[in-house]
Each structure stands twice: as C-alpha cells, then as structure tokens.
Design a protein around this motif. Sequence first.
Motif, mmCIF file in Angstrom:
data_model
loop_
_atom_site.group_PDB
_atom_site.id
_atom_site.type_symbol
_atom_site.label_atom_id
_atom_site.label_comp_id
_atom_site.label_asym_id
_atom_site.label_seq_id
_atom_site.Cartn_x
_atom_site.Cartn_y
_atom_site.Cartn_z
ATOM 1 N N THR A 161 0.815 -1.219 0.000
ATOM 2 C CA THR A 161 0.000 0.000 0.000
ATOM 3 C C THR A 161 0.846 1.266 0.000
ATOM 4 O OG1 THR A 161 -0.153 -0.049 2.417
ATOM 5 C CG2 THR A 161 -1.940 -1.118 1.172
ATOM 6 N N SER A 179 -12.122 -7.529 -8.061
ATOM 7 C CA SER A 179 -11.360 -6.285 -7.917
ATOM 8 C C SER A 179 -11.900 -5.498 -6.736
ATOM 9 C CB SER A 179 -11.423 -5.460 -9.203
ATOM 10 O OG SER A 179 -12.741 -5.121 -9.521
ATOM 11 N N TYR A 180 -11.006 -4.714 -6.135
ATOM 12 C CA TYR A 180 -11.311 -3.923 -4.954
ATOM 13 C C TYR A 180 -10.582 -2.596 -5.090
ATOM 14 C CZ TYR A 180 -12.234 -8.669 -3.396
ATOM 15 O OH TYR A 180 -12.694 -9.962 -3.318
ATOM 16 N N LYS A 181 -11.098 -1.580 -4.405
ATOM 17 C CA LYS A 181 -10.416 -0.294 -4.379
ATOM 18 C C LYS A 181 -10.424 0.211 -2.945
ATOM 19 C CE LYS A 181 -10.294 4.290 -6.398
ATOM 20 N NZ LYS A 181 -11.015 5.332 -7.109
ATOM 21 N N SER A 226 -7.133 5.266 -3.231
ATOM 22 C CA SER A 226 -6.904 5.371 -4.673
ATOM 23 C C SER A 226 -6.153 4.161 -5.235
ATOM 24 C CB SER A 226 -6.135 6.648 -4.985
ATOM 25 O OG SER A 226 -4.871 6.606 -4.356
ATOM 26 N N LEU A 227 -6.027 3.095 -4.441
ATOM 27 C CA LEU A 227 -5.262 1.922 -4.862
ATOM 28 C C LEU A 227 -6.201 0.787 -5.276
ATOM 29 C CD1 LEU A 227 -2.430 0.644 -5.152
ATOM 30 C CD2 LEU A 227 -2.596 -0.039 -2.751
ATOM 31 N N TYR A 228 -5.960 0.255 -6.465
ATOM 32 C CA TYR A 228 -6.750 -0.870 -6.969
ATOM 33 C C TYR A 228 -6.062 -2.183 -6.629
ATOM 34 C CZ TYR A 228 -9.735 2.254 -9.596
ATOM 35 O OH TYR A 228 -10.634 3.230 -9.935
ATOM 36 N N TYR A 254 -6.390 -6.341 -7.600
ATOM 37 C CA TYR A 254 -6.969 -7.316 -8.521
ATOM 38 C C TYR A 254 -6.529 -8.708 -8.079
ATOM 39 C CZ TYR A 254 -7.630 -3.180 -11.391
ATOM 40 O OH TYR A 254 -7.996 -1.928 -11.849
ATOM 41 N N ALA A 293 -0.961 -0.785 -9.277
ATOM 42 C CA ALA A 293 -2.055 -1.583 -8.726
ATOM 43 C C ALA A 293 -1.443 -2.801 -8.029
ATOM 44 C CB ALA A 293 -3.000 -2.041 -9.836
#
Length: 166
Positions: free
Chosen positions: A28, A77-79, A82-84, A86, A112
């Motif tokens: 992160t 997928s998750y957010k 502002s970080l994705y 997968y 990501a």
Amino acid sequence: MTHDTLTLTLPDEEATTRLAERFAPLLTGQAPGMGPGGRIHLHGDLGAGKTHFVRALLRACGVAGRIKSPSYALLESYKVSSLYFYHLDFYRFSDSREWVDAGFRDILQDNAVVLIEWPEKAGNLLPPPDLDLHLDYCGDGRLATLDAHSAKGTLWITTLAPSQQK
C-alpha cells in the motif's frame, strides 16, 4: 534480473495470516521507501493457503466486506482509497491464452496490486511478477518460499527477512 529468496515456516493458518499482514504496508506504500502496488504470483496445491493468504492480505490493506474467491469469476477487484487490488485465479484455464483473451493484460499496472493464483496456467505469457510466493505442505503447516524477480520484490524480502529471524 533479480532473484533473491526467503523461506519461512508457517506452522499454522494464523502464521499465514501474520505474513499477509506484514505484506500489507509494503503493497500500500505505507512502509518507508515503498511505493504502492506490485504483482505477486501464488503457487501451491489445492488447499495450500493461497486464497487464505490473499484474503488476509486484502483485509490488512483495508478491504471491507465480503472477499470472494475468483475461482469462477476469474477476477475480483477492490479499491481502497486510490489503490486498486486485482485478485485473479487461473485454475480453470485450459489454454494459456485465455487470460489474454479475457482482457486481463490491461490490469497489470505497476500502480495496482495484482495477485494471481495458478499463474502457471498462463504459460510464459505473463510478465514476471515482483514476487513468487510458493506455499507447500509441511506437516500441519506450510513452507512459504518467496522468490523476488524485481528490485521491488527484493526490497520486500529484505524488509520481511530480519523480523522472521527472531
């Protein structure tokens, strides 16, 4: 190409969870000197703990709510902020080109977090990850082998290694 390795004994499921929790700040960007994002390929037999590791990692990164296995959907997928994130599972692929045909190449971004279970099902079509995580049965626990394939992966291993040697 970088290739550093760290092998850890995980005596139980809780140890796998703790390892995942220690990865969270590395992915992160909350750890000093680390930018967000990265790619981890997860290897191991059925039931070895790949999905457990991913769920624990996503929880530690701040994903709330239900975390589903992508076994049938292929991608979840998750957010967070502002970080994705997968999470892909290629177990059901019968042809190495299926992941390309599904359009997954577009999500392999450096900014990501991309976690792929059963990456070997894509043959040699995937770019190398920052880190390969192999989970192998070892009695009632697991043996985790982390292989770095990038400077970022090496930094992760270097960061994780000292506190494991208590």
